[in-house]
Design a protein around this motif. Structure first.
Motif, mmCIF file in Angstrom:
data_model
loop_
_atom_site.group_PDB
_atom_site.id
_atom_site.type_symbol
_atom_site.label_atom_id
_atom_site.label_comp_id
_atom_site.label_asym_id
_atom_site.label_seq_id
_atom_site.Cartn_x
_atom_site.Cartn_y
_atom_site.Cartn_z
ATOM 1 N N MET A 1 -43.083 37.130 -71.396
ATOM 2 C CA MET A 1 -44.316 36.384 -71.457
ATOM 3 C C MET A 1 -45.159 36.948 -72.597
ATOM 4 O O MET A 1 -45.397 38.141 -72.663
ATOM 5 C CB MET A 1 -45.036 36.521 -70.109
ATOM 6 C CG MET A 1 -46.234 35.649 -69.973
ATOM 7 S SD MET A 1 -47.025 35.763 -68.343
ATOM 8 C CE MET A 1 -45.942 34.735 -67.386
ATOM 9 N N GLY A 4 -50.604 35.474 -75.187
ATOM 10 C CA GLY A 4 -51.395 34.277 -74.889
ATOM 11 C C GLY A 4 -51.207 33.799 -73.459
ATOM 12 O O GLY A 4 -52.167 33.394 -72.791
ATOM 13 N N GLU A 5 -49.976 33.860 -72.984
ATOM 14 C CA GLU A 5 -49.709 33.463 -71.599
ATOM 15 C C GLU A 5 -50.351 34.425 -70.615
ATOM 16 O O GLU A 5 -50.820 34.020 -69.545
ATOM 17 C CB GLU A 5 -48.212 33.392 -71.353
ATOM 18 C CG GLU A 5 -47.540 32.243 -72.091
ATOM 19 C CD GLU A 5 -46.036 32.304 -71.961
ATOM 20 O OE1 GLU A 5 -45.499 31.577 -71.103
ATOM 21 O OE2 GLU A 5 -45.419 33.094 -72.704
ATOM 22 N N ARG A 6 -50.373 35.718 -70.976
ATOM 23 C CA ARG A 6 -51.010 36.705 -70.098
ATOM 24 C C ARG A 6 -52.526 36.494 -70.064
ATOM 25 O O ARG A 6 -53.147 36.585 -69.010
ATOM 26 C CB ARG A 6 -50.676 38.126 -70.558
ATOM 27 C CG ARG A 6 -49.215 38.481 -70.476
ATOM 28 C CD ARG A 6 -48.691 38.461 -69.072
ATOM 29 N NE ARG A 6 -49.159 39.635 -68.332
ATOM 30 C CZ ARG A 6 -48.957 39.838 -67.044
ATOM 31 N NH1 ARG A 6 -48.318 38.957 -66.328
ATOM 32 N NH2 ARG A 6 -49.410 40.912 -66.458
ATOM 33 N N HIS A 8 -54.049 33.654 -70.509
ATOM 34 C CA HIS A 8 -54.224 32.446 -69.697
ATOM 35 C C HIS A 8 -54.093 32.767 -68.206
ATOM 36 O O HIS A 8 -54.913 32.335 -67.383
ATOM 37 C CB HIS A 8 -53.194 31.388 -70.116
ATOM 38 C CG HIS A 8 -53.254 30.139 -69.306
ATOM 39 N ND1 HIS A 8 -54.165 29.144 -69.547
ATOM 40 C CD2 HIS A 8 -52.520 29.736 -68.236
ATOM 41 C CE1 HIS A 8 -53.996 28.179 -68.665
ATOM 42 N NE2 HIS A 8 -52.995 28.516 -67.858
ATOM 43 N N PHE A 9 -53.056 33.539 -67.850
ATOM 44 C CA PHE A 9 -52.813 33.905 -66.461
ATOM 45 C C PHE A 9 -54.030 34.613 -65.867
ATOM 46 O O PHE A 9 -54.526 34.249 -64.797
ATOM 47 C CB PHE A 9 -51.573 34.807 -66.370
ATOM 48 C CG PHE A 9 -51.345 35.406 -65.014
ATOM 49 C CD1 PHE A 9 -50.733 34.676 -64.005
ATOM 50 C CD2 PHE A 9 -51.751 36.711 -64.735
ATOM 51 C CE1 PHE A 9 -50.524 35.229 -62.746
ATOM 52 C CE2 PHE A 9 -51.547 37.279 -63.483
ATOM 53 C CZ PHE A 9 -50.933 36.530 -62.484
ATOM 54 N N GLU A 40 -54.471 31.682 -76.468
ATOM 55 C CA GLU A 40 -53.620 31.297 -75.338
ATOM 56 C C GLU A 40 -52.409 30.477 -75.778
ATOM 57 O O GLU A 40 -51.336 30.600 -75.197
ATOM 58 C CB GLU A 40 -54.429 30.538 -74.282
ATOM 59 C CG GLU A 40 -55.363 31.435 -73.518
ATOM 60 C CD GLU A 40 -56.019 30.756 -72.329
ATOM 61 O OE1 GLU A 40 -55.643 29.603 -71.997
ATOM 62 O OE2 GLU A 40 -56.897 31.384 -71.714
ATOM 63 N N SER A 41 -52.574 29.672 -76.821
ATOM 64 C CA SER A 41 -51.451 28.854 -77.293
ATOM 65 C C SER A 41 -50.481 29.644 -78.164
ATOM 66 O O SER A 41 -49.371 29.197 -78.427
ATOM 67 C CB SER A 41 -51.970 27.647 -78.091
ATOM 68 O OG SER A 41 -52.512 28.079 -79.338
ATOM 69 N N GLY A 42 -50.920 30.791 -78.632
ATOM 70 C CA GLY A 42 -50.072 31.610 -79.490
ATOM 71 C C GLY A 42 -50.214 31.294 -80.965
ATOM 72 O O GLY A 42 -49.511 31.877 -81.800
ATOM 73 N N ASN A 69 -42.013 40.748 -75.174
ATOM 74 C CA ASN A 69 -41.710 39.326 -75.258
ATOM 75 C C ASN A 69 -40.528 38.989 -74.345
ATOM 76 O O ASN A 69 -39.382 39.236 -74.684
ATOM 77 C CB ASN A 69 -41.394 38.938 -76.706
ATOM 78 C CG ASN A 69 -41.189 37.446 -76.849
ATOM 79 O OD1 ASN A 69 -41.233 36.695 -75.886
ATOM 80 N ND2 ASN A 69 -40.973 37.016 -78.068
ATOM 81 N N ASP A 71 -40.216 35.768 -73.068
ATOM 82 C CA ASP A 71 -40.407 34.331 -72.961
ATOM 83 C C ASP A 71 -39.124 33.570 -72.684
ATOM 84 O O ASP A 71 -39.164 32.410 -72.315
ATOM 85 C CB ASP A 71 -41.038 33.770 -74.243
ATOM 86 C CG ASP A 71 -42.484 34.223 -74.403
ATOM 87 O OD1 ASP A 71 -43.079 34.643 -73.399
ATOM 88 O OD2 ASP A 71 -42.999 34.144 -75.523
#
Length: 173
Positions: A1, A4-6, A8-9, A40-42, A69, A71
């Motif tokens: 992950m 950005g995903e972290r 967002h989380f 968040e989108s990277g 990473n 992902d």
């Protein structure tokens, strides 16, 4: 992950809007939401100082945001392979289940990973036994290692105090 995903989380976990988080870390109201959406989108990666401010605002350790990473399954597997090479992580079968364990004989890094996993398992067992809440467990995980009571900590003396003590020891001889 990815980071950005972290972000967002944890933002969702805290019930925050993009603009609210952006303003809390110091971006102007006019572009706070856009900047956070980019992270968040990277499409943008926050620099260390921004990552630190995000972590403080989201009440997590900066390391909770900057995970390896993983992902894809391939990325996850290569992360595990690196853990095998560096920290003695082994994959075996036990009672029909695939399990990961640490070969502590592989050196000090393996022993340290084993110690850290034991601390994690201790917290997971407390959660399972109802001794702590899910919120307590998550707080421990997301602030690791700050909240890990099993960590050995040592105070280092200042050079001045060390010299003074050494001089006193020499005087006693």
């Amino acid at each position: 992950m990815a980071i950005g995903e972290r972000i967002h989380f944890f933002r969702k976990k805290r019930g925050m809007k993009l603009k609210q988080l952006g303003q809390a870390v110091g971006f102007p109201e006019s572009n706070a939401d856009v900047r956070m959406a980019q992270y968040e989108s990277g499409s943008r990666t926050p620099k260390a100082d921004i990552t630190n401010r995000l972590a403080k605002t989201l009440d997590v350790s900066p390391q909770a945001l900057t995970v390896p990473n993983i992902d894809s399954y391939t990325g996850l597997m290569h992360t595990l392979f690196t853990l095998e090479d560096t920290y003695g992580l082994k994959v075996t079968e036990l009672d029909g289940q695939i399990v990961l364990h640490v070969d502590v004989q592989q050196g000090k890094d393996a022993a340290e990973l084993h110690r850290m996993l034991c601390a994690w398992q201790e917290q997971a067992a407390k959660l399972e036994a109802g001794e702590i809440t899910k919120e307590d467990y998550d707080r421990w995980r997301y602030h690791y290692p700050e909240l890990d009571a099993t960590q050995l900590r040592a105070r280092v003396l200042s050079p001045e105090l060390n010299d003074l003590l050494m001089d006193n020891l020499q005087d006693d001889k």
